[in-house]
Motif scaffolding. Structure first.
Motif, PDB file in Angstrom:
ATOM      1  N   PRO A  45     -95.976  35.666 -16.217  1.00 60.64           N
ATOM      2  CA  PRO A  45     -95.935  35.389 -17.650  1.00 60.64           C
ATOM      3  C   PRO A  45     -94.499  35.285 -18.165  1.00 60.64           C
ATOM      4  CG  PRO A  45     -96.414  37.709 -17.279  1.00 60.64           C
ATOM      5  CD  PRO A  45     -96.388  37.046 -15.925  1.00 60.64           C
ATOM      6  N   LEU A  46     -94.351  34.963 -19.442  1.00 59.12           N
ATOM      7  CA  LEU A  46     -93.021  34.812 -20.039  1.00 59.12           C
ATOM      8  C   LEU A  46     -92.363  36.176 -20.226  1.00 59.12           C
ATOM      9  CD1 LEU A  46     -93.854  32.173 -22.789  1.00 59.12           C
ATOM     10  CD2 LEU A  46     -92.833  31.761 -20.534  1.00 59.12           C
ATOM     11  N   PRO A  47     -91.087  36.310 -19.854  1.00 61.71           N
ATOM     12  CA  PRO A  47     -90.390  37.577 -20.084  1.00 61.71           C
ATOM     13  C   PRO A  47     -90.219  37.820 -21.578  1.00 61.71           C
ATOM     14  CG  PRO A  47     -88.937  35.943 -19.063  1.00 61.71           C
ATOM     15  CD  PRO A  47     -90.278  35.317 -19.198  1.00 61.71           C
ATOM     16  N   ASP A  48     -90.571  39.022 -22.011  1.00 63.15           N
ATOM     17  CA  ASP A  48     -90.485  39.420 -23.419  1.00 63.15           C
ATOM     18  C   ASP A  48     -91.288  38.467 -24.310  1.00 63.15           C
ATOM     19  OD1 ASP A  48     -89.745  41.235 -25.365  1.00 63.15           O
ATOM     20  OD2 ASP A  48     -87.777  40.363 -25.729  1.00 63.15           O
ATOM     21  N   GLY A  49     -92.235  37.714 -23.717  1.00 62.05           N
ATOM     22  CA  GLY A  49     -93.095  36.815 -24.466  1.00 62.05           C
ATOM     23  C   GLY A  49     -92.402  35.597 -25.055  1.00 62.05           C
ATOM     24  N   LYS A  50     -91.226  35.252 -24.560  1.00 66.89           N
ATOM     25  CA  LYS A  50     -90.431  34.165 -25.142  1.00 66.89           C
ATOM     26  C   LYS A  50     -90.301  32.995 -24.175  1.00 66.89           C
ATOM     27  CE  LYS A  50     -87.915  37.385 -28.014  1.00 66.89           C
ATOM     28  NZ  LYS A  50     -86.649  38.030 -28.324  1.00 66.89           N
ATOM     29  N   GLU A  55     -87.778  30.015 -19.508  1.00 66.65           N
ATOM     30  CA  GLU A  55     -87.026  28.865 -19.005  1.00 66.65           C
ATOM     31  C   GLU A  55     -85.688  29.317 -18.409  1.00 66.65           C
ATOM     32  OE1 GLU A  55     -86.882  26.143 -22.322  1.00 66.65           O
ATOM     33  OE2 GLU A  55     -89.062  25.933 -22.326  1.00 66.65           O
ATOM     34  N   LEU A  56     -85.070  30.308 -19.036  1.00 64.63           N
ATOM     35  CA  LEU A  56     -83.821  30.873 -18.501  1.00 64.63           C
ATOM     36  C   LEU A  56     -84.058  31.446 -17.105  1.00 64.63           C
ATOM     37  CD1 LEU A  56     -80.831  31.953 -18.971  1.00 64.63           C
ATOM     38  CD2 LEU A  56     -81.941  34.080 -19.722  1.00 64.63           C
ATOM     39  N   TRP A  57     -85.095  32.239 -16.949  1.00 63.84           N
ATOM     40  CA  TRP A  57     -85.409  32.843 -15.649  1.00 63.84           C
ATOM     41  C   TRP A  57     -85.593  31.773 -14.578  1.00 63.84           C
ATOM     42  CZ3 TRP A  57     -87.510  37.778 -13.754  1.00 63.84           C
ATOM     43  CH2 TRP A  57     -87.134  38.867 -14.552  1.00 63.84           C
ATOM     44  N   VAL A  79     -94.335  29.405 -17.915  1.00 68.84           N
ATOM     45  CA  VAL A  79     -95.690  29.265 -18.435  1.00 68.84           C
ATOM     46  C   VAL A  79     -96.137  30.571 -19.085  1.00 68.84           C
ATOM     47  CG1 VAL A  79     -98.061  28.627 -17.837  1.00 68.84           C
ATOM     48  CG2 VAL A  79     -96.163  27.670 -16.527  1.00 68.84           C
ATOM     49  N   ALA A  80     -96.740  30.452 -20.272  1.00 66.09           N
ATOM     50  CA  ALA A  80     -97.246  31.630 -20.980  1.00 66.09           C
ATOM     51  C   ALA A  80     -98.521  32.151 -20.321  1.00 66.09           C
ATOM     52  CB  ALA A  80     -97.520  31.271 -22.443  1.00 66.09           C
ATOM     53  N   GLY A  81     -98.854  33.389 -20.617  1.00 63.57           N
ATOM     54  CA  GLY A  81    -100.093  33.983 -20.125  1.00 63.57           C
ATOM     55  C   GLY A  81    -100.023  34.357 -18.666  1.00 63.57           C
ATOM     56  N   ASN A  82    -101.117  34.870 -18.161  1.00 67.67           N
ATOM     57  CA  ASN A  82    -101.200  35.221 -16.748  1.00 67.67           C
ATOM     58  C   ASN A  82    -101.782  34.044 -15.975  1.00 67.67           C
ATOM     59  OD1 ASN A  82    -100.219  37.938 -16.788  1.00 67.67           O
ATOM     60  ND2 ASN A  82    -102.080  38.477 -17.897  1.00 67.67           N
ATOM     61  N   PRO A  83    -101.323  33.826 -14.741  1.00 62.79           N
ATOM     62  CA  PRO A  83    -101.819  32.671 -13.982  1.00 62.79           C
ATOM     63  C   PRO A  83    -103.295  32.791 -13.634  1.00 62.79           C
ATOM     64  CG  PRO A  83    -100.380  34.034 -12.627  1.00 62.79           C
ATOM     65  CD  PRO A  83    -100.342  34.608 -14.007  1.00 62.79           C
ATOM     66  N   MET A 106     -89.761  42.319 -19.044  1.00 64.07           N
ATOM     67  CA  MET A 106     -88.419  42.470 -19.604  1.00 64.07           C
ATOM     68  C   MET A 106     -88.516  42.827 -21.072  1.00 64.07           C
ATOM     69  SD  MET A 106     -85.368  39.680 -19.321  1.00 64.07           S
ATOM     70  CE  MET A 106     -83.746  40.294 -18.902  1.00 64.07           C
ATOM     71  N   LYS A 107     -87.705  43.822 -21.483  1.00 59.10           N
ATOM     72  CA  LYS A 107     -87.685  44.168 -22.900  1.00 59.10           C
ATOM     73  C   LYS A 107     -86.330  44.744 -23.275  1.00 59.10           C
ATOM     74  CE  LYS A 107     -90.155  48.420 -21.822  1.00 59.10           C
ATOM     75  NZ  LYS A 107     -91.217  48.444 -20.908  1.00 59.10           N
ATOM     76  N   PRO A 108     -85.915  44.502 -24.529  1.00 60.25           N
ATOM     77  CA  PRO A 108     -84.637  45.042 -24.997  1.00 60.25           C
ATOM     78  C   PRO A 108     -84.635  46.568 -24.954  1.00 60.25           C
ATOM     79  CG  PRO A 108     -85.460  43.368 -26.516  1.00 60.25           C
ATOM     80  CD  PRO A 108     -86.569  43.673 -25.546  1.00 60.25           C
ATOM     81  N   GLN A 109     -83.464  47.112 -24.605  1.00 54.80           N
ATOM     82  CA  GLN A 109     -83.286  48.562 -24.582  1.00 54.80           C
ATOM     83  C   GLN A 109     -81.854  48.849 -24.989  1.00 54.80           C
ATOM     84  OE1 GLN A 109     -83.025  50.628 -20.766  1.00 54.80           O
ATOM     85  NE2 GLN A 109     -84.482  52.136 -21.549  1.00 54.80           N
TER      86      GLN A 109
END
Length: 197
Positions: A45-50, A55-57, A79-83, A106-109
């Motif tokens: 899925p998309l990291p941090d939902g973005k 696309e960066l990854w 791609v969003a969501g789970n495969p 991934m999430k901000p900390q």
């Protein structure tokens, strides 16, 4: 005394390692080394939902395996969501031989990011796993060593990706360094040179 310093240094390095596990098929040398070279990189899925961070990854991973692991990665998607299909057969087009699947968390900390990835290299011919790795860690978003890289990806993908660049690069480079190295023919080398990455 020198031996003690060396042992302590190695222990400290091991404590900083981000890769938790890595595995290559036992038959890699005889089966996949000359057959799984052309890849499509997918982040799902998309990291941090973005979308832009996904696309960066995928873009960082595509460029990294082209420059450092002898693969020919021509395409990258996020791609969003789970495969629904974890073999990603639908992406095995245009002579792709493998899928490099990155499943991030991934999430901000604070002033950085906490990140983890499960990565898999899958054969297009049968969906079998060739390589896998898991890695995790926390990194600052502001790292002078990655200032130029951060500027480059920010210009390409937009300001939203800025705080993600350095942590993503650090996590993915450590993870992708555990990939095996395929054997390229002269034709493959020419194709790789044409990519220009």
């Amino acid at each position: 005394m020198k031996r003690l310093v060396l042992v302590l240094g190695l222990a400290l390095l091991a404590g900083c390692a981000t890769v938790k596990s890595s595995h290559v098929r036992p038959d890699y040398e005889t089966v996949d080394k000359t057959r799984v070279k052309r890849l499509v990189v997918v982040t799902q899925p998309l990291p941090d939902g973005k979308q832009s961070v996904g696309e960066l990854w995928s873009l960082i991973a595509r460029r990294y395996v082209n420059q450092n692991r002898d693969f020919i990665a021509k395409a990258n998607v996020a791609v969003a969501g789970n495969p629904e299909d974890t073999s990603f057969k639908g992406l095995c087009v245009d002579n792709a031989e493998g899928i490099l699947w990155l499943s991030p968390d991934m999430k901000p900390q604070g002033k950085g990011m906490e990140a983890a990835v499960k990565a898999r290299l899958l054969r297009c011919s049968d969906g079998e796993e060739v390589w896998s790795a898991e890695a995790a860690g926390s990194w600052s978003s502001e790292d002078d060593r990655y200032k130029e890289l951060t500027t480059q990806y920010t210009e390409e993908l937009g300001a939203e990706v800025t705080p993600y660049v350095a942590p993503t690069f650090r996590l993915l480079s450590a993870t992708l360094d555990t990939l095996p190295r395929p054997t390229l023919s002269d034709v493959d080398v020419e194709e790789k040179i044409e990519l220009g990455e």
